[in-house]
Enzyme design. Sequence first.
Site, PDB file in Angstrom:
ATOM      1  N   SER A 135      67.821  29.429  24.167  1.00  0.00           N
ATOM      2  CA  SER A 135      67.755  30.640  24.972  1.00  0.00           C
ATOM      3  C   SER A 135      69.041  31.425  24.750  1.00  0.00           C
ATOM      4  O   SER A 135      70.135  30.873  24.890  1.00  0.00           O
ATOM      5  CB  SER A 135      67.615  30.219  26.441  1.00  0.00           C
ATOM      6  N   LYS A 161      64.692  32.356  22.043  1.00  0.00           N
ATOM      7  CA  LYS A 161      64.234  33.115  23.228  1.00  0.00           C
ATOM      8  C   LYS A 161      65.332  34.087  23.601  1.00  0.00           C
ATOM      9  O   LYS A 161      66.494  33.690  23.780  1.00  0.00           O
ATOM     10  CB  LYS A 161      63.952  32.128  24.357  1.00  0.00           C
ATOM     11  N   LYS A 163      66.849  36.706  26.274  1.00  0.00           N
ATOM     12  CA  LYS A 163      66.804  37.192  27.645  1.00  0.00           C
ATOM     13  C   LYS A 163      66.737  38.714  27.589  1.00  0.00           C
ATOM     14  O   LYS A 163      67.491  39.337  26.813  1.00  0.00           O
ATOM     15  CB  LYS A 163      68.073  36.761  28.384  1.00  0.00           C
ATOM     16  N   ASP A 189      62.347  36.606  27.680  1.00  0.00           N
ATOM     17  CA  ASP A 189      62.299  36.155  29.075  1.00  0.00           C
ATOM     18  C   ASP A 189      62.947  37.201  29.962  1.00  0.00           C
ATOM     19  O   ASP A 189      64.135  37.512  29.810  1.00  0.00           O
ATOM     20  CB  ASP A 189      63.053  34.819  29.199  1.00  0.00           C
ATOM     21  N   GLU A 214      57.975  36.068  28.982  1.00  0.00           N
ATOM     22  CA  GLU A 214      58.074  35.163  30.125  1.00  0.00           C
ATOM     23  C   GLU A 214      58.455  35.918  31.392  1.00  0.00           C
ATOM     24  O   GLU A 214      59.422  36.688  31.388  1.00  0.00           O
ATOM     25  CB  GLU A 214      59.129  34.095  29.782  1.00  0.00           C
ATOM     26  N   ASP A 239      56.976  31.481  34.686  1.00  0.00           N
ATOM     27  CA  ASP A 239      58.019  30.498  34.980  1.00  0.00           C
ATOM     28  C   ASP A 239      58.182  30.461  36.501  1.00  0.00           C
ATOM     29  O   ASP A 239      57.548  29.620  37.177  1.00  0.00           O
ATOM     30  CB  ASP A 239      59.321  30.924  34.267  1.00  0.00           C
ATOM     31  N   LYS A 263      59.161  23.633  34.407  1.00  0.00           N
ATOM     32  CA  LYS A 263      60.493  23.139  34.763  1.00  0.00           C
ATOM     33  C   LYS A 263      60.283  22.162  35.908  1.00  0.00           C
ATOM     34  O   LYS A 263      59.876  22.573  37.003  1.00  0.00           O
ATOM     35  CB  LYS A 263      61.386  24.286  35.254  1.00  0.00           C
ATOM     36  N   GLY A 291      64.366  25.088  30.706  1.00  0.00           N
ATOM     37  CA  GLY A 291      65.656  24.437  30.904  1.00  0.00           C
ATOM     38  C   GLY A 291      66.427  25.155  31.982  1.00  0.00           C
ATOM     39  O   GLY A 291      66.203  26.343  32.243  1.00  0.00           O
TER      40      GLY A 291
HETATM   41  O1  NPG Z   1      68.421  25.996  27.823  1.00  0.00           O
HETATM   42  O2  NPG Z   1      68.704  25.012  29.726  1.00  0.00           O
HETATM   43  C1  NPG Z   1      68.525  26.031  29.032  1.00  0.00           C
HETATM   44  C2  NPG Z   1      68.449  27.351  29.759  1.00  0.00           C
HETATM   45  C3  NPG Z   1      67.250  28.126  29.406  1.00  0.00           C
HETATM   46  O3  NPG Z   1      67.148  30.442  29.743  1.00  0.00           O
HETATM   47  C4  NPG Z   1      67.136  29.357  30.234  1.00  0.00           C
HETATM   48  N1  NPG Z   1      67.006  29.165  31.540  1.00  0.00           N
HETATM   49  O4  NPG Z   1      65.182  31.544  33.387  1.00  0.00           O
HETATM   50  O5  NPG Z   1      64.584  29.964  32.097  1.00  0.00           O
HETATM   51  C5  NPG Z   1      65.456  30.596  32.667  1.00  0.00           C
HETATM   52  C6  NPG Z   1      66.906  30.253  32.457  1.00  0.00           C
HETATM   53  C7  NPG Z   1      67.639  29.919  33.679  1.00  0.00           C
HETATM   54  C8  NPG Z   1      68.977  29.911  33.619  1.00  0.00           C
HETATM   55  C9  NPG Z   1      67.034  29.598  34.846  1.00  0.00           C
HETATM   56  C10 NPG Z   1      69.724  29.596  34.720  1.00  0.00           C
HETATM   57  C11 NPG Z   1      67.758  29.257  35.947  1.00  0.00           C
HETATM   58  C12 NPG Z   1      69.104  29.275  35.888  1.00  0.00           C
END
Ligand code: NPG
Length: 370
Positions: A135, A161, A163, A189, A214, A239, A263, A291
């Site tokens: 990400s 991915k 953001k 995302d 996403e 998500d 998740k 994640g």
């Molecule tokens: O690789 O662990 C990872 C992070 C992946 O982008 C990621 N997480 O919205 O999915 C999400 C985001 C996230 C980050 C969600 C921080 C919650 C807190």
Amino acid sequence: MRLTGVELRQIAVPLVAPFRTSFGTQHAREIVLVRAVTDDGEGWGECGAMAAPLYSSEYTKAVADVLRDYLIPALAEVAQLDPWRVAPALEPVKGHRMAKAALETAVLDAWLRAHGISFATWLGATRERVAAGVSVGIMDSIPRLLDAVGGYLAEGYVRIKLKIEPGWDIEPVRAVRERFGDEVLLQVDANTAYRVADAHHLARLDPFGLLLIEQPLDEEDIRGHAKLAEIVRTPICLDESIVSARSAADAIALGACSVVNIKPSRVGGYLEARRVHDVCVAHGVPVWCGGMLETGLGRAANVALAALPGFTLPGDTSASDRYYATDITEPFVLADGHLDVPREPGLGREPIPERLESVTVTKEWITVRS
Ligand code: NPG
């Protein structure tokens, strides 16, 4: 198995680089860890909640409070403990899924270790290794983004991915496609940053052949996502909206998504995550493992989950060094774009005591029975 007590530990682990999403920028990851101690050994659980309630309503201080004041006392009532008895015992407490997930995972880890079974085997994993996606946060400029993406591709990540948020969407995607080509598995995302009125704007992502977009809209806007799915050709993945197997079934039935990010923290634990997986498989909906910047503890469990058969898309299951210069466990290392699924009993990872101490901010012990 009888619960003797629970240790709650708040840790703060610096990130290798700030991670910016549409809801904020993280410089360090503050995490609540749960260590369940039983008469049959101990186990660990990592809570997904962030320091502030910006991704979901949960946050670390509230997690510690609800665990101490409500969830651990509720679990203390269970005389003969096993992983299946945790969620029913915690059910009277509304919400707080991430806190519940951490406690359930700690009990599950203890139980699996006591029985000599790995998380992967217990879940029904069918793979030895899982594909690793990464990400990529929102950056100050397109050249910086291209540098970051180029670096991850060179490391071997098999899926990128990005953001996105209003003002950082079409152009970054176009730039990544132009630089790295159409072959790269690419998705975006939004973390709820758009409104249904943005549908025609988001449809401008369609020519870029993305795997999915996403969570474009608010977590409660299921109907909006269904409407969006009629206008945008890129598959919609949910998500934040998916908090249980039931909400996954509803979202799929209403046409709000054609892909689901699972998740475990968000849905209240690995037992429910497995049920979300099963619902999606039954509907032919692909899933992938999300994640939350987990340490090696949470990552170990996620990697085991991602080895289930319905996880047909690469997850945000990156190597430990994507986020941490030094993980609190033995790190997960990228090999040919994949991570190996732990096969040792329980999570297959545990904190390295000195590292854990070096990142610990507070710890408290809650006695259940002596
Ligand atoms: O690789 O662990 C990872 C992070 C992946 O982008 C990621 N997480 O919205 O999915 C999400 C985001 C996230 C980050 C969600 C921080 C919650 C807190």
